[in-house]
Design a protein around this motif. Structure first.
Motif, short mmCIF file in Angstrom:
data_model
loop_
_atom_site.label_atom_id
_atom_site.label_comp_id
_atom_site.label_asym_id
_atom_site.label_seq_id
_atom_site.Cartn_x
_atom_site.Cartn_y
_atom_site.Cartn_z
N PRO A 139 0.96 -0.88 -0.18
CA PRO A 139 0.08 0.30 0.15
C PRO A 139 1.19 1.39 -0.04
O PRO A 139 1.97 1.65 0.90
N ASN A 140 0.52 2.08 -1.22
CA ASN A 140 1.00 3.98 -0.62
C ASN A 140 -0.47 5.07 -0.32
O ASN A 140 -0.86 4.90 -0.80
N PHE A 141 -0.29 5.31 0.53
CA PHE A 141 -0.72 5.89 1.19
C PHE A 141 -0.92 7.35 1.03
O PHE A 141 0.00 8.19 1.26
N VAL A 142 -1.30 7.58 -0.09
CA VAL A 142 -1.07 9.24 -0.65
C VAL A 142 -1.42 10.38 0.07
O VAL A 142 -0.86 11.32 0.38
N THR A 143 -2.38 10.13 0.71
CA THR A 143 -3.34 11.16 1.40
C THR A 143 -4.25 10.30 2.53
O THR A 143 -4.08 9.36 2.72
N GLY A 144 -4.55 11.17 3.62
CA GLY A 144 -5.22 9.99 4.41
C GLY A 144 -6.81 9.06 4.13
O GLY A 144 -6.93 8.53 4.41
N GLN A 145 -7.60 10.08 3.14
CA GLN A 145 -8.62 8.98 2.03
C GLN A 145 -8.22 7.78 0.65
O GLN A 145 -8.92 7.75 -0.25
N TYR A 146 -6.91 8.44 0.44
CA TYR A 146 -6.36 8.28 -1.06
C TYR A 146 -5.43 6.90 -0.98
O TYR A 146 -4.29 7.12 -0.73
N VAL A 147 -5.51 6.12 -1.42
CA VAL A 147 -4.77 4.61 -1.16
C VAL A 147 -4.52 4.19 -2.81
O VAL A 147 -5.05 3.84 -3.60
N GLU A 148 -3.10 3.83 -2.66
CA GLU A 148 -2.34 3.36 -4.00
C GLU A 148 -1.41 1.94 -3.53
O GLU A 148 -0.76 1.35 -2.83
N LEU A 149 -2.40 1.05 -4.53
CA LEU A 149 -2.24 -0.58 -3.98
C LEU A 149 -1.61 -1.14 -5.13
O LEU A 149 -2.52 -0.68 -6.05
N SER A 150 -0.41 -1.50 -4.91
CA SER A 150 0.35 -2.61 -5.99
C SER A 150 0.36 -3.76 -5.58
O SER A 150 0.56 -4.43 -3.98
N PHE A 151 0.65 -5.03 -7.11
CA PHE A 151 0.13 -6.89 -6.20
C PHE A 151 0.66 -7.45 -7.27
O PHE A 151 0.78 -6.22 -8.44
N THR A 152 1.40 -8.23 -7.63
CA THR A 152 1.32 -8.91 -8.42
C THR A 152 0.71 -9.68 -8.56
O THR A 152 0.30 -10.79 -7.69
N PHE A 153 -0.05 -11.05 -9.92
CA PHE A 153 -0.83 -11.69 -10.45
C PHE A 153 0.08 -13.23 -10.45
O PHE A 153 1.34 -12.60 -11.16
N GLU A 154 -0.17 -13.88 -9.85
CA GLU A 154 1.30 -15.54 -10.78
C GLU A 154 -0.11 -15.93 -11.41
O GLU A 154 -1.43 -16.93 -10.29
N GLN A 155 -0.18 -16.45 -12.52
CA GLN A 155 -0.65 -17.68 -12.96
C GLN A 155 -1.02 -18.67 -12.11
O GLN A 155 0.19 -19.42 -11.98
N ALA A 156 -2.00 -19.61 -12.06
CA ALA A 156 -2.91 -20.99 -11.58
C ALA A 156 -2.64 -21.66 -11.94
O ALA A 156 -3.36 -21.43 -12.57
N PHE A 157 -2.87 -22.40 -11.68
CA PHE A 157 -3.09 -23.67 -12.01
C PHE A 157 -3.90 -25.22 -11.68
O PHE A 157 -4.31 -25.68 -12.29
#
Length: 66
Positions: free
Chosen positions: A46-64
Motif C-alpha cells: 500500500p501507498n497512502f497518498v493522503t489520508g483517504q486516497y490509497v494506491e495498492l500495488s500487487f502481482t498476479f501469478e498464473q495458477a493451474f
C-alpha cells in the motif's frame, strides 16, 4: 498491477487480494484470455497518498489449480 481509490474501496480490494494469496480466481487478462491467477503473497504494497486516497500495488501469478 496497481489499483487506486478511496481508503474504503482499497480496503475491500486489499481484503480480496489477501484472501487470494492461497486460493485462485478467474480473471480476464489484458489480452482477453480468462485464466486462473493467485496473488503473490509478498507483493501487496500500500501507498497512502493522503489520508483517504490509497494506491495498492500487487502481482498476479498464473495458477493451474484452485
Amino acid at each position: 498491477m496497481t489499483s487506486k481509490g478511496s481508503l474504503a474501496d482499497m480496503q475491500k480490494v486489499g481484503d480480496f487480494l489477501t484472501s487470494h494469496c492461497a486460493s485462485s480466481f478467474n480473471w480476464k487478462n489484458p489480452w482477453g484470455e480468462t485464466k486462473m491467477y493467485r496473488v503473490k503473497a509478498d507483493s501487496i504494497t500500500p501507498n497512502f497518498v493522503t489520508g483517504q486516497y490509497v494506491e495498492l500495488s500487487f502481482t498476479f501469478e498464473q495458477a493451474f489449480a484452485p
